[in-house]
Design a protein around this motif. Structure first.
Motif, PDB file in Angstrom:
ATOM      1  N   GLY A 133      57.155  39.064  33.639  1.00 52.47           N
ATOM      2  CA  GLY A 133      57.470  40.278  32.880  1.00 52.47           C
ATOM      3  C   GLY A 133      57.196  41.551  33.637  1.00 52.47           C
ATOM      4  O   GLY A 133      57.634  42.623  33.213  1.00 52.47           O
ATOM      5  N   ASP A 134      56.453  41.459  34.756  1.00 53.46           N
ATOM      6  CA  ASP A 134      56.247  42.626  35.618  1.00 53.46           C
ATOM      7  C   ASP A 134      57.486  42.866  36.476  1.00 53.46           C
ATOM      8  O   ASP A 134      58.373  42.016  36.565  1.00 53.46           O
ATOM      9  CB  ASP A 134      55.030  42.418  36.530  1.00 53.46           C
ATOM     10  CG  ASP A 134      53.711  42.531  35.789  1.00 53.46           C
ATOM     11  OD1 ASP A 134      53.681  43.169  34.716  1.00 53.46           O
ATOM     12  OD2 ASP A 134      52.715  41.964  36.290  1.00 53.46           O
ATOM     13  N   SER A 135      57.498  44.024  37.154  1.00 53.50           N
ATOM     14  CA  SER A 135      58.620  44.374  38.020  1.00 53.50           C
ATOM     15  C   SER A 135      58.203  44.336  39.484  1.00 53.50           C
ATOM     16  O   SER A 135      57.096  44.760  39.831  1.00 53.50           O
ATOM     17  CB  SER A 135      59.141  45.777  37.694  1.00 53.50           C
ATOM     18  OG  SER A 135      59.708  45.824  36.407  1.00 53.50           O
ATOM     19  N   ILE A 136      59.095  43.823  40.327  1.00 54.21           N
ATOM     20  CA  ILE A 136      58.926  43.918  41.776  1.00 54.21           C
ATOM     21  C   ILE A 136      60.117  44.708  42.307  1.00 54.21           C
ATOM     22  O   ILE A 136      61.271  44.378  42.031  1.00 54.21           O
ATOM     23  CB  ILE A 136      58.813  42.535  42.445  1.00 54.21           C
ATOM     24  CG1 ILE A 136      58.568  42.694  43.958  1.00 54.21           C
ATOM     25  CG2 ILE A 136      60.021  41.656  42.169  1.00 54.21           C
ATOM     26  CD1 ILE A 136      58.149  41.401  44.647  1.00 54.21           C
ATOM     27  N   VAL A 137      59.839  45.775  43.035  1.00 58.94           N
ATOM     28  CA  VAL A 137      60.880  46.675  43.528  1.00 58.94           C
ATOM     29  C   VAL A 137      61.075  46.448  45.026  1.00 58.94           C
ATOM     30  O   VAL A 137      60.103  46.353  45.784  1.00 58.94           O
ATOM     31  CB  VAL A 137      60.504  48.143  43.250  1.00 58.94           C
ATOM     32  CG1 VAL A 137      61.453  49.094  43.959  1.00 58.94           C
ATOM     33  CG2 VAL A 137      60.527  48.410  41.746  1.00 58.94           C
TER      34      VAL A 137
END
Length: 502
Positions: free
Chosen positions: A49-53
């Motif tokens: 559910g976290d974001s990796i950019v």
């Protein structure tokens, strides 16, 4: 794209190759390195559910980061690395990433752009002071899957009409990656993408179409040949050198290829049987010239980062429906309405809507939809009697002159047909009498003078093949038109000068 599915049977098959350097990853290496990165992320508190950019150029590490995010249940978020400091800061503030992967040349800009007080695990593909080196950070982590593998989702950004970052987030499905539904299965089938496919990907990886076609190819067990940056001559060399079978382009790339000197001396590879153009409607003449040179291999695909729906047209269908971007794929339906939402009859230009199947529909941030679930990307167009869609232009760039709607793309296509023109941009500028007038900016072939005589000749040419009111009132000449890395014209930049001085 789940690497173990291929690595188990074909561990030494190439998954990803950099066209110029030759750096490569086998499916075994992609599987192991993406597992290591997933373990590192979990050990640093990055959870599903976290974001990796991803803020980096086209590099060999790209598929490792994407695969790790897709195996760890993350929002995988590639961004345009050409963004200015303020634009990148606004995007990162919206994304609130738990992790960022960047390159040595961009690490400083990323550090400056991260919101104050926001902590994100930042990894760098190159050794750089003050930033963890990606390869060193994952080196001691297990090469086996994390215990809680979940299927991730893609996030793409668009500036929209305001220039502010607008996110299009796919649903996070609470399933194991091995159980993920096949995306774009219908398109892959029509294009013959399978384990023997060698795809040339010449565009920036962060753009929607390259991202999609790379994942489709690797999901089938094929090989992606990724260009570090687009160059027309280098692209033709790469097709032959790597035994490319499929390629994906934007129309401006094809224009650059057609402009290569002494095309007859360029050897064509017999392996190259399928080319796809997307990102913007491809002018009829460009398709015809490519198919005459390469053989009838050029297909077209229309969709957008919003992911509402897609259309497809084959090389054979293009001959019978010139100018069309095809018919919808899968269970999606296409509608054309007036500004009040009333459906228009065949042949009438209006707003284009996609009606996705209920089972496939999802909501993106900032969606505009009717009560029936129709979704629009702001394009204007019409349908023919066979259900083929033709695009007339973007609502945001439509010119209204004397109360008449004028679509720039039609005029651009006419200008590009002229033998002296390499590229063209058309847009509206202020006019005291008519509200707007048609302005063209043109890139000429080498040796053609950019003077008043040439401008008059081109305007007369347009009047000969278009309604007189559509012909440019004036033409400016430039050495190179400003196109975004995706190949799209940067019309906002072109128009801003004229509106600022109106």
């Amino acid at each position: 794209m789940y690497p173990p599915a291929i690595a188990t049977e074909h561990p030494d098959s190439l998954a990803f190759v950099m066209a110029a350097s030759g750096s490569s990853l086998t499916y075994r290496q992609l599987d192991e390195q993406s597992n290591q990165l997933a373990h590192l992320l979990r050990s640093r508190g990055v959870t599903a559910g976290d974001s990796i950019v991803l803020v980096m150029e086209n590099r060999i590490e790209w598929p490792v980061v994407v695969a790790a995010g897709m195996r760890a249940g993350l929002y995988v978020t590639p961004v345009n690395w050409h963004l200015g400091a303020a634009e990148l800061a606004a995007l990162l503030a919206e994304a609130t990433p738990a992790a960022v992967v960047t390159s040595g040349s961009l690490a400083g800009a990323v550090a400056d752009a991260l919101p104050g007080g926001h902590t994100a695990l930042t990894l760098c593909t190159d050794p750089a002071p003050g930033v963890e080196h990606l390869a060193a950070a994952i080196a001691n982590h297990p090469r086996t899957p994390i215990a809680d593998e979940r299927f991730g989702a893609r996030v793409l950004y668009s500036g929209g009409t305001t220039g502010r970052p607008k996110a299009f987030r796919q649903k996070l499905l609470d399933i194991h990656p091995a159980d993920a539904p096949t995306r774009h299965a219908g398109l892959a089938l029509k294009l013959g993408i399978d384990s023997d496919t060698v795809l040339l990907s010449p565009a920036p990886n962060y753009h929607a179409a390259p991202f999609t076609f790379q994942l489709m190819t690797m999901a089938a067990g094929g090989t992606v040949v990724c260009m570090e940056r687009f160059d027309a001559s280098a692209a033709m060399t790469a097709i032959a050198a790597h035994g490319v079978t499929h390629s994906q382009w934007v129309p401006t790339m094809l224009l650059r290829i057609l402009a290569l000197p002494d095309r007859s001396a360029i050897a064509l590879s017999p392996t190259h049987t399928t080319a796809v153009t997307s990102g913007a409607p491809c002018p009829v003449e460009v398709k015809e010239q490519i198919n005459a040179w390469w053989g009838p291999v050029l297909h077209e695909y229309y969709g957008a980062s919003e992911g509402y729906g897609h259309t497809y047209i084959s090389a054979a269908e293009s001959a019978d429906h010139p100018g069309s971007v095809g018919r919808p794929l899968g269970g999606t339906r296409v509608h054309v309405t007036d500004d009040a939402g009333t459906p228009l009859p065949t042949g009438e230009i209006g707003k284009v809507w996609f009606e996705p199947p209920a089972a496939a529909a999802y909501v993106n941030a900032g969606d505009t939809a009717t009560s029936a679930g129709w979704k629009s990307m702001g394009d204007r167009g019409y349908l023919d009697e066979d259900g083929f869609l033709y695009l007339a232009g973007r609502e945001s760039f439509m010119i209204i002159s004397g109360g008449v709607n004028i679509y720039p793309e039609e005029i651009e296509a006419a200008l590009v047909r002229h033998p002296d023109v390499v590229d063209a941009a058309v847009f509206g500028i202020p006019d005291p009498e008519f509200g707007e007038q048609v302005k063209a900016m043109v890139e000429l072939r080498e040796g053609v003078p950019g003077d008043a005589t040439t401008a008059a000749d081109l305007i007369d040419y347009c009047r000969g093949c278009l309604a007189t009111f559509k012909a440019p009132r004036s033409i400016d000449f430039v050495d190179r038109l400003p196109r975004l890395p995706t190949g799209k014209l940067n019309k906002k930049a072109l128009r801003s000068h004229y509106f600022a001085n109106s």
